[in-house]
Design a protein around this motif. Structure first.
Motif, mmCIF file in Angstrom:
data_model
loop_
_atom_site.group_PDB
_atom_site.id
_atom_site.type_symbol
_atom_site.label_atom_id
_atom_site.label_comp_id
_atom_site.label_asym_id
_atom_site.label_seq_id
_atom_site.Cartn_x
_atom_site.Cartn_y
_atom_site.Cartn_z
ATOM 1 N N ARG A 101 0.056 -22.017 25.989
ATOM 2 C CA ARG A 101 -0.674 -21.911 27.518
ATOM 3 C C ARG A 101 -1.070 -20.593 27.829
ATOM 4 N NH1 ARG A 101 3.131 -20.737 31.890
ATOM 5 N NH2 ARG A 101 5.102 -19.363 30.982
ATOM 6 N N VAL A 102 -1.869 -20.694 28.719
ATOM 7 C CA VAL A 102 -2.683 -19.610 29.341
ATOM 8 C C VAL A 102 -1.637 -18.974 30.578
ATOM 9 C CG1 VAL A 102 -4.669 -18.600 30.394
ATOM 10 C CG2 VAL A 102 -4.729 -20.498 28.830
ATOM 11 N N VAL A 103 -1.404 -17.706 30.615
ATOM 12 C CA VAL A 103 -0.756 -17.152 31.490
ATOM 13 C C VAL A 103 -1.289 -15.833 32.105
ATOM 14 C CG1 VAL A 103 1.475 -17.584 30.398
ATOM 15 C CG2 VAL A 103 0.647 -15.669 29.877
ATOM 16 N N SER A 104 -0.944 -15.277 32.976
ATOM 17 C CA SER A 104 -1.557 -14.190 33.783
ATOM 18 C C SER A 104 -1.522 -12.944 33.028
ATOM 19 C CB SER A 104 -1.322 -13.772 35.132
ATOM 20 O OG SER A 104 -1.453 -15.001 36.214
ATOM 21 N N SER A 105 -2.459 -11.907 32.867
ATOM 22 C CA SER A 105 -2.366 -10.910 31.974
ATOM 23 C C SER A 105 -1.508 -9.826 32.890
ATOM 24 C CB SER A 105 -3.634 -10.133 31.704
ATOM 25 O OG SER A 105 -4.360 -9.891 33.157
ATOM 26 N N ARG A 106 -0.815 -9.084 32.187
ATOM 27 C CA ARG A 106 0.075 -8.002 33.023
ATOM 28 C C ARG A 106 -0.327 -6.663 32.277
ATOM 29 N NH1 ARG A 106 6.056 -9.993 31.525
ATOM 30 N NH2 ARG A 106 6.651 -8.188 32.681
ATOM 31 N N GLU A 107 -0.216 -5.743 33.155
ATOM 32 C CA GLU A 107 -0.658 -4.367 32.742
ATOM 33 C C GLU A 107 0.487 -3.798 31.985
ATOM 34 O OE1 GLU A 107 -2.078 -0.023 34.776
ATOM 35 O OE2 GLU A 107 -1.650 -1.750 35.901
ATOM 36 N N GLY A 108 0.006 -3.152 30.689
ATOM 37 C CA GLY A 108 0.655 -2.449 29.725
ATOM 38 C C GLY A 108 1.552 -3.515 28.714
ATOM 39 N N ILE A 109 0.875 -4.954 28.877
ATOM 40 C CA ILE A 109 1.559 -5.749 27.962
ATOM 41 C C ILE A 109 0.727 -6.562 26.997
ATOM 42 C CG2 ILE A 109 3.088 -8.014 27.804
ATOM 43 C CD1 ILE A 109 4.811 -5.838 28.877
ATOM 44 N N LEU A 110 0.697 -6.450 25.998
ATOM 45 C CA LEU A 110 -0.235 -7.029 24.933
ATOM 46 C C LEU A 110 -0.361 -8.465 25.175
ATOM 47 C CD1 LEU A 110 0.918 -5.189 21.598
ATOM 48 C CD2 LEU A 110 -1.273 -4.874 22.987
ATOM 49 N N PRO A 111 -1.503 -9.076 25.046
ATOM 50 C CA PRO A 111 -1.902 -10.283 25.546
ATOM 51 C C PRO A 111 -1.484 -11.463 24.887
ATOM 52 C CG PRO A 111 -4.008 -9.438 24.489
ATOM 53 C CD PRO A 111 -2.951 -8.308 24.220
ATOM 54 N N VAL A 112 -0.906 -11.446 23.883
ATOM 55 C CA VAL A 112 -0.307 -12.636 23.138
ATOM 56 C C VAL A 112 1.093 -12.401 22.864
ATOM 57 C CG1 VAL A 112 -0.565 -14.023 20.875
ATOM 58 C CG2 VAL A 112 -2.653 -12.758 21.656
ATOM 59 N N ARG A 113 1.724 -13.722 23.123
ATOM 60 C CA ARG A 113 3.176 -13.738 22.696
ATOM 61 C C ARG A 113 3.222 -14.888 21.878
ATOM 62 N NH1 ARG A 113 7.701 -16.662 25.141
ATOM 63 N NH2 ARG A 113 9.595 -15.525 24.712
ATOM 64 N N VAL A 114 3.639 -15.012 20.769
ATOM 65 C CA VAL A 114 3.910 -16.072 19.914
ATOM 66 C C VAL A 114 5.445 -16.681 20.050
ATOM 67 C CG1 VAL A 114 3.968 -16.799 17.688
ATOM 68 C CG2 VAL A 114 2.243 -15.258 18.492
ATOM 69 N N VAL A 115 5.678 -17.897 20.306
ATOM 70 C CA VAL A 115 6.853 -18.646 20.454
ATOM 71 C C VAL A 115 7.310 -19.219 19.330
ATOM 72 C CG1 VAL A 115 8.352 -20.149 22.113
ATOM 73 C CG2 VAL A 115 6.447 -18.596 23.056
ATOM 74 N N ILE A 116 8.215 -19.153 18.766
ATOM 75 C CA ILE A 116 8.832 -19.851 17.577
ATOM 76 C C ILE A 116 9.709 -21.192 18.038
ATOM 77 C CG2 ILE A 116 10.233 -19.606 15.538
ATOM 78 C CD1 ILE A 116 9.777 -16.972 15.327
#
Length: 368
Positions: free
Chosen positions: A353-368
């Motif tokens: 899913r697409v989420v809002s970007s957060r300053e200082g946080i890299l743009p991809v989170r991988v969920v296992i």
């Protein structure tokens, strides 16, 4: 051994540096212009205005040619990854047309580019015939006219197409249309890069390669039509799309993320994978383009949590004639997946899913 197919591409980092150098020294394209659905006739006389070019690259270059019609330009060319020229012609045609479909366009014409291996004249003739017959099988399915081309003789079979297409300005799909809360759908499984790398080493089972070829032979035009059922700007279809090819799933997804100014959560377990691909990556067999693609891992903010997962390397696996990746409103996602599967894209899945970007946080989170 160097990989063939789309695994033979120059890496995205090197390509990006070359374009930066060229932009700093030459005027290589007109700047990308805002879309003008109904321009004044004087604005489209003579050469068309460049809407999307090298200054803001997408799957195709886009030129405004008349009224609200845009012309799409794209080209692909790579060494053969199988010995059968008829089947390779089909795969290469599917791959070459993928960029047109990813942008919501309808292909119109194609020019063939072929390198035929050194051989006796009769053998070269038959190879070229089989190659073009394969390409025409796909071009005819998509009502695309082969209008010319160019051939050379060389040490290895290689083939590609320069394709033109048309799209209505209000139907154009770009990489930069992702919106928070949308879901990500992919239409084909991953794994062609590692499987054909294993095939070159005689470590792939025949049924794995046959299954991968069958996947590559599926054209993307029905999937594109499914995503374009209603205008993307009305929020009733895909709002952003690309095809997953040489830079791998994560590389192409990051192009969308960057262009859209958003972030994503990617569900690793949901990503469809070709039979045998997990076995070959676990053996450490990867495409020669894989290490370059792996640089995209620097954009994963929970990298330490997921990098040991068996499926993780497939995020960077280069695909030949891969599927489409699109972002769609959540209320439409399940119906779209069901429709895609009914159209023959049996591995279509919601993968994140697409989420809002957060300053200082890299743009991809991988969920296992």
């Amino acid at each position: 051994m160097h990989c063939a197919g789309c695994g033979a591409k120059v890496g995205s980092t090197a390509l990006g540096r070359v374009l930066q150098r060229l932009n700093s020294e030459f005027v290589i394209t007109s700047p990308s212009l805002p879309l003008t659905p109904n321009p004044h006739p004087a604005e489209v006389e003579g050469r068309g205005e460049v809407i999307i070019g090298l200054s803001a690259p997408d799957d195709c270059a886009v030129v405004q040619v008349r009224g609200d019609k845009l012309m799409l330009h794209t080209v692909d060319y790579f060494p053969a990854l199988i010995d059968d020229p008829f089947v390779f012609g089909q795969i290469a045609a599917n791959h070459s047309l993928g960029d047109i479909f990813a942008m919501g366009g309808t292909p119109q014409t194609a020019l063939a580019i072929a390198t035929i291996p050194y051989a006796a004249e009769t053998q070269q003739e038959e190879t070229l015939y089989q190659l073009l017959a394969g390409a025409l099988k796909i071009l005819n399915q998509t009502q695309t006219s082969l209008v010319g081309g160019h051939t050379t003789a060389g040490p290895q079979l290689a083939f590609g197409l320069a394709c033109n297409g048309l799209v209505d300005a209000d139907k154009l799909l770009r990489k930069g249309g992702m919106q928070p809360e949308q879901l990500l759908i992919i239409t084909k499984p991953l794994g062609t890069g590692t499987l054909f790398a294993a095939d070159m080493r005689r470590q792939a089972k025949g049924r794995w390669i046959e299954n991968a070829i069958n996947s590559m032979l599926i054209p993307n035009h029905h999937a594109a039509a499914c995503f374009l059922g209603v205008s993307p700007f009305s929020q009733q279809g895909a709002s952003a799309c690309t095809d997953v090819t040489g830079f791998g799933l994560l590389g192409h997804l990051l192009e969308m993320v960057t262009a859209s100014g958003v972030a994503v959560e990617l569900n690793l377990a949901a990503i469809p994978v070709l039979d045998g691909a997990l076995v070959t990556v676990e053996k450490g067999i990867i495409s020669t383009l894989h290490p370059e693609n792996f640089r995209a891992a620097a954009q994963i903010h929970n990298l330490a949590e997921v990098e040991k997962h068996p499926l993780f390397p497939l995020l960077f696996d280069p695909q030949t004639a891969g599927g489409l990746l699109a972002s769609v409103p959540p209320e439409l996602a399940n119906d779209l997946v069901g429709k895609l599967q009914s159209l023959g894209y049996h591995h279509s899945r919601i993968i994140g899913r697409v989420v809002s970007s957060r300053e200082g946080i890299l743009p991809v989170r991988v969920v296992i």
